[in-house]
Motif scaffolding. Structure first.
Motif, short mmCIF file in Angstrom:
data_model
loop_
_atom_site.label_atom_id
_atom_site.label_comp_id
_atom_site.label_asym_id
_atom_site.label_seq_id
_atom_site.Cartn_x
_atom_site.Cartn_y
_atom_site.Cartn_z
N TRP A 23 -60.53 45.01 3.01
CA TRP A 23 -60.26 46.41 3.34
C TRP A 23 -61.30 47.34 2.71
CZ3 TRP A 23 -58.17 48.70 7.12
CH2 TRP A 23 -57.85 50.06 7.05
N ASN A 24 -61.73 47.04 1.50
CA ASN A 24 -62.79 47.82 0.87
C ASN A 24 -64.06 47.83 1.71
OD1 ASN A 24 -61.64 48.91 -1.39
ND2 ASN A 24 -62.68 47.62 -2.87
N LEU A 25 -64.44 46.66 2.20
CA LEU A 25 -65.67 46.55 2.97
C LEU A 25 -65.55 47.26 4.32
CD1 LEU A 25 -66.66 42.83 2.22
CD2 LEU A 25 -67.71 44.92 1.31
N VAL A 26 -64.38 47.17 4.94
CA VAL A 26 -64.17 47.85 6.23
C VAL A 26 -64.29 49.37 6.06
CG1 VAL A 26 -62.45 48.39 8.00
CG2 VAL A 26 -62.79 46.03 7.28
N THR A 27 -63.59 49.92 5.07
CA THR A 27 -63.62 51.37 4.88
C THR A 27 -64.98 51.85 4.35
OG1 THR A 27 -62.57 51.04 2.72
CG2 THR A 27 -61.14 51.63 4.56
N TRP A 28 -65.65 51.02 3.55
CA TRP A 28 -67.01 51.37 3.11
C TRP A 28 -67.95 51.45 4.30
CZ3 TRP A 28 -71.28 48.11 3.70
CH2 TRP A 28 -72.47 48.59 3.15
N TYR A 29 -67.84 50.49 5.22
CA TYR A 29 -68.73 50.45 6.39
C TYR A 29 -68.57 51.72 7.22
CZ TYR A 29 -70.88 49.00 10.77
OH TYR A 29 -71.67 48.95 11.90
N PHE A 30 -67.34 52.19 7.37
CA PHE A 30 -67.10 53.39 8.17
C PHE A 30 -67.19 54.68 7.36
CE2 PHE A 30 -65.03 50.12 10.79
CZ PHE A 30 -65.65 50.38 12.01
N GLY A 31 -67.52 54.56 6.07
CA GLY A 31 -67.70 55.75 5.24
C GLY A 31 -66.42 56.48 4.92
N LEU A 32 -65.30 55.74 4.90
CA LEU A 32 -64.00 56.38 4.62
C LEU A 32 -63.63 56.16 3.16
CD1 LEU A 32 -61.96 55.32 7.77
CD2 LEU A 32 -62.83 57.60 7.25
N PRO A 33 -63.38 57.25 2.40
CA PRO A 33 -63.01 57.09 0.99
C PRO A 33 -61.55 56.71 0.81
CG PRO A 33 -63.13 59.41 1.54
CD PRO A 33 -63.55 58.66 2.78
N SER A 34 -61.22 55.47 1.16
CA SER A 34 -59.85 54.99 0.97
C SER A 34 -59.68 54.52 -0.47
CB SER A 34 -59.54 53.85 1.95
OG SER A 34 -60.31 52.72 1.60
N SER A 35 -58.49 54.09 -0.81
CA SER A 35 -58.18 53.72 -2.19
C SER A 35 -58.33 52.23 -2.44
CB SER A 35 -56.75 54.15 -2.53
OG SER A 35 -56.36 53.61 -3.77
N SER A 36 -59.26 51.85 -3.31
CA SER A 36 -59.39 50.46 -3.73
C SER A 36 -58.15 50.02 -4.50
CB SER A 36 -60.63 50.28 -4.62
OG SER A 36 -61.81 50.54 -3.90
N SER A 37 -57.57 50.96 -5.23
CA SER A 37 -56.36 50.65 -6.01
C SER A 37 -55.21 50.24 -5.09
CB SER A 37 -55.94 51.87 -6.82
OG SER A 37 -57.01 52.37 -7.56
N HIS A 38 -54.99 51.03 -4.06
CA HIS A 38 -53.90 50.73 -3.16
C HIS A 38 -54.20 49.51 -2.29
CE1 HIS A 38 -52.53 55.17 -3.59
NE2 HIS A 38 -52.08 54.40 -4.56
#
Length: 333
Positions: A94-109
């Protein structure tokens, strides 16, 4: 060499890999605003953030204990190691997916969702009260606090400096942003590095390598080093989203957003020991500061996309982790 020990070594390596992705995924939290206001150059900002992430990670282990022992019942044996491994896979993907799309999601969650998803797939007990108290409630409350305090603190700055020379004030706030960026990175280290410490300690406890849930010092050093290295590697895609796409902040606004966000992060880590999202707090602090101009100054469409990423992080990472557990259990079994 014992198969369980090999599995433990693999899990520790994967956990540190997650910690590294956490560093480059969330590096933007500490420095995006300072870079966008030209208070710091990107590389200098990243170096500062890496050093302060390292320092913050060495200061406390209370959040680590919450993540490792307060989300699921500590498992045991081979099944327990499979759960921890699957949780890490879900979080990293999930970290890699959101990083690729430039979305600042939560690594913690992502990590917590991975733990819950893997535990459910293994039909293992989840501490739902702990998830509610330590994850869901802070997930809702901390962004609201970040937004409200960001708005109020920026109003205070505007009133205090209402008669100041604009160019001189901006120059002063750029210098102040160096300090606020450092404090942000310190708070990030206090929060996010500890989550990996908690996972590694959970794996060690599960494998019977330690008798009580105390974080070994080598785990603290390893997690601190990994997140620091990842931070220096940078997260330019997400930096662009936080620094410019939500709203272009002034140096005073950048200082206000960073001061509020770092204050919330440090307080939640040291006083309440809850694993809040540094991404959520940073983003809503920026929104709160930007709203003092006018509500339309914030690009709410971009903000809406970010909120969607927040909402789906727990179930998405959990689903990936559940799948990873089933595949791992099939291969191992």
């Amino acid at each position: 060499m014992d198969a369980a020990f090999v599995a433990l070594v693999v899990i520790v390596a994967v956990a540190l890999a997650f910690d590294y992705t956490n560093g480059f995924h969330d590096a933007a939290n500490a420095i995006a605003v300072a870079v966008s206001t030209k208070a710091l150059t990107p590389r200098v900002a990243l170096a500062l953030a890496a050093v302060m992430n390292l320092v913050g990670a060495l200061l406390s282990t209370e959040v680590a204990k919450t993540v490792g022992a307060g989300i699921i019942e500590p498992p045991s044996g081979t099944e327990g190691l499979e759960i921890v491994f699957a949780a890490l896979v879900g979080a990293i993907v999930w970290n890699l997916v959101t990083w690729y799309f430039g979305l600042p999601s939560s690594s913690s969650h992502a990590l917590i969702g991975g733990l819950v998803g893997a535990a459910l797939a293994a039909v293992h007990d989840v501490q739902w009260l702990g998830v509610l108290d330590k994850v869901v409630v802070p997930m809702v409350v901390s962004p609201l606090v970040g937004f409200g305090l960001g708005y109020l603190f920026m109003l205070l700055i505007l009133w205090t400096f209402r008669r100041a020379n604009v160019s001189r004030a901006n120059r002063g706030f750029r210098y102040a942003q160096i300090v606020s960026s450092a404090t942000m990175a310190l708070g990030h280290g206090l929060q996010d590095a500890q989550k990996t410490m908690g996972i590694i300690t959970l794996a060690l406890f599960t494998a019977g390598e330690i008798d009580s849930f105390e974080v070994p010092f080598w785990v603290v050093l390893a997690a601190a080093g990994a997140i620091s290295a990842g931070t220096y590697a940078g997260g330019f895609r997400i930096m662009r989203t936080l620094g410019r796409r939500i709203i272009q902040l002034t140096p005073a606004g950048g200082f206000a957003a960073q001061t509020v966000a770092s204050g919330v992060m440090v307080t939640t880590a040291t006083v309440f020991a809850v694993p809040v999202s540094t991404t959520h707090i940073t983003t809503t602090s920026i929104m709160g500061v930007g709203s003092t101009r006018r509500l339309s100054a914030v690009r709410w469409g971009v903000a809406g996309n970010i909120v969607v990423a927040w909402v789906v992080t727990l179930p998405a990472a959990g689903a990936v982790a559940a799948l990873a557990y089933l595949v791992t259990d099939l291969v191992v079994g």
